[in-house]
Write a protein that holds these residues in place. Sequence first.
Motif, PDB file in Angstrom:
ATOM      1  N   SER A 212       0.800  -0.712   0.061  1.00 44.57           N
ATOM      2  CA  SER A 212       0.218   0.280  -0.207  1.00 44.57           C
ATOM      3  C   SER A 212       0.523   1.576   0.030  1.00 44.57           C
ATOM      4  CB  SER A 212      -0.936  -0.128   1.128  1.00 44.57           C
ATOM      5  OG  SER A 212      -0.542  -0.283   2.664  1.00 44.57           O
ATOM      6  N   SER A 213       0.180   2.137  -0.455  1.00 44.76           N
ATOM      7  CA  SER A 213       1.424   3.729  -0.524  1.00 44.76           C
ATOM      8  C   SER A 213      -0.287   4.645  -0.592  1.00 44.76           C
ATOM      9  CB  SER A 213       1.851   3.784  -1.796  1.00 44.76           C
ATOM     10  OG  SER A 213       3.135   5.139  -1.146  1.00 44.76           O
ATOM     11  N   THR A 214       0.851   6.053  -0.530  1.00 44.27           N
ATOM     12  CA  THR A 214      -0.464   7.277  -0.579  1.00 44.27           C
ATOM     13  C   THR A 214       0.226   8.069  -1.394  1.00 44.27           C
ATOM     14  OG1 THR A 214      -1.454   7.122   1.422  1.00 44.27           O
ATOM     15  CG2 THR A 214      -1.407   9.353   0.252  1.00 44.27           C
ATOM     16  N   VAL A 215      -0.936   8.958  -2.396  1.00 46.64           N
ATOM     17  CA  VAL A 215      -0.249   9.971  -3.062  1.00 46.64           C
ATOM     18  C   VAL A 215      -0.750  11.033  -2.905  1.00 46.64           C
ATOM     19  CG1 VAL A 215      -1.356   8.873  -5.088  1.00 46.64           C
ATOM     20  CG2 VAL A 215       0.970  10.564  -5.356  1.00 46.64           C
ATOM     21  N   ILE A 216      -0.449  12.005  -3.338  1.00 46.38           N
ATOM     22  CA  ILE A 216      -1.145  13.387  -3.503  1.00 46.38           C
ATOM     23  C   ILE A 216      -0.458  14.337  -4.505  1.00 46.38           C
ATOM     24  CG2 ILE A 216      -2.211  15.117  -2.428  1.00 46.38           C
ATOM     25  CD1 ILE A 216      -1.055  14.543   0.696  1.00 46.38           C
ATOM     26  N   PHE A 217      -1.432  13.901  -5.436  1.00 48.53           N
ATOM     27  CA  PHE A 217      -1.256  14.749  -6.858  1.00 48.53           C
ATOM     28  C   PHE A 217      -1.302  16.426  -6.997  1.00 48.53           C
ATOM     29  CE2 PHE A 217      -2.328  10.496  -8.549  1.00 48.53           C
ATOM     30  CZ  PHE A 217      -1.200  10.427  -9.021  1.00 48.53           C
TER      31      PHE A 217
ATOM     32  N   ASN B 189      -9.824   7.223  -3.204  1.00 49.57           N
ATOM     33  CA  ASN B 189     -10.479   8.871  -2.458  1.00 49.57           C
ATOM     34  C   ASN B 189     -10.458   9.293  -0.788  1.00 49.57           C
ATOM     35  OD1 ASN B 189     -13.273   8.197  -2.304  1.00 49.57           O
ATOM     36  ND2 ASN B 189     -13.674   9.718  -4.422  1.00 49.57           N
ATOM     37  N   PRO B 190     -10.913   9.832  -0.136  1.00 51.81           N
ATOM     38  CA  PRO B 190     -10.576   9.985   1.014  1.00 51.81           C
ATOM     39  C   PRO B 190     -12.065   9.708   1.550  1.00 51.81           C
ATOM     40  CG  PRO B 190      -9.398  11.939   0.451  1.00 51.81           C
ATOM     41  CD  PRO B 190      -9.951  11.147  -1.116  1.00 51.81           C
ATOM     42  N   LYS B 191     -12.525   9.574   1.369  1.00 55.86           N
ATOM     43  CA  LYS B 191     -14.081   9.176   1.097  1.00 55.86           C
ATOM     44  C   LYS B 191     -14.338   7.877   0.781  1.00 55.86           C
ATOM     45  CE  LYS B 191     -17.017  13.067  -0.580  1.00 55.86           C
ATOM     46  NZ  LYS B 191     -17.943  13.368  -1.766  1.00 55.86           N
TER      47      LYS B 191
ATOM     48  N   GLU C 269      -5.370  15.817  -2.860  1.00 59.15           N
ATOM     49  CA  GLU C 269      -6.708  14.588  -1.811  1.00 59.15           C
ATOM     50  C   GLU C 269      -5.666  13.500  -2.057  1.00 59.15           C
ATOM     51  OE1 GLU C 269     -11.411  14.120  -2.615  1.00 59.15           O
ATOM     52  OE2 GLU C 269     -10.125  13.192  -4.009  1.00 59.15           O
ATOM     53  N   ALA C 270      -4.972  13.405  -0.507  1.00 60.96           N
ATOM     54  CA  ALA C 270      -4.902  12.233  -0.124  1.00 60.96           C
ATOM     55  C   ALA C 270      -5.567  10.674  -0.736  1.00 60.96           C
ATOM     56  CB  ALA C 270      -4.395  11.762   1.564  1.00 60.96           C
TER      57      ALA C 270
END
Length: 142
Positions: A39-44, A120-122, A96-97
């Motif tokens: 897993s990972s997280t990205v914010i463009f 998305n965050p939701k 958005e994260a």
Amino acid sequence: MTSPEKSFFEDDHWCYACGTENHQGLQLKFEHSQKGQLSSTVIFSKQHQGFKGVVHGGMLAVVLDDIMVNLAWHEKYRVVTGELTLRLKRPAKIGEALSLLAWFSRIDSKIIYLESSVKNPKGDVVATAKASCVILTSQSQA
């Protein structure tokens, strides 16, 4: 795709998606807390935009491809992507994260099949991808 030579592919840490030396890249950080998943997280940012305020679909393809290949490498399979299929489900917003997840769907002797998603965050699925990754020659599992 024919099976490529292992020696042709060397990680110099300049990958646009995850390279620690590429300061203009995304520099994804991965979490491998469970076997068979990454897993990972990205914010463009705005420079990754397609339409106003929306992440370019190609950028989603980049991070999904990268997380799938990195899952294989984290589990000692030296692979390269042979085929990538992307399905865009809803717009991803700039800033958005976004949560990335990759998992194995099947492992054969020469090809590893993986799947991945972006949420998305939701918790809504923004995009999914599938990849067929070719195991590099001169190794079955490093």
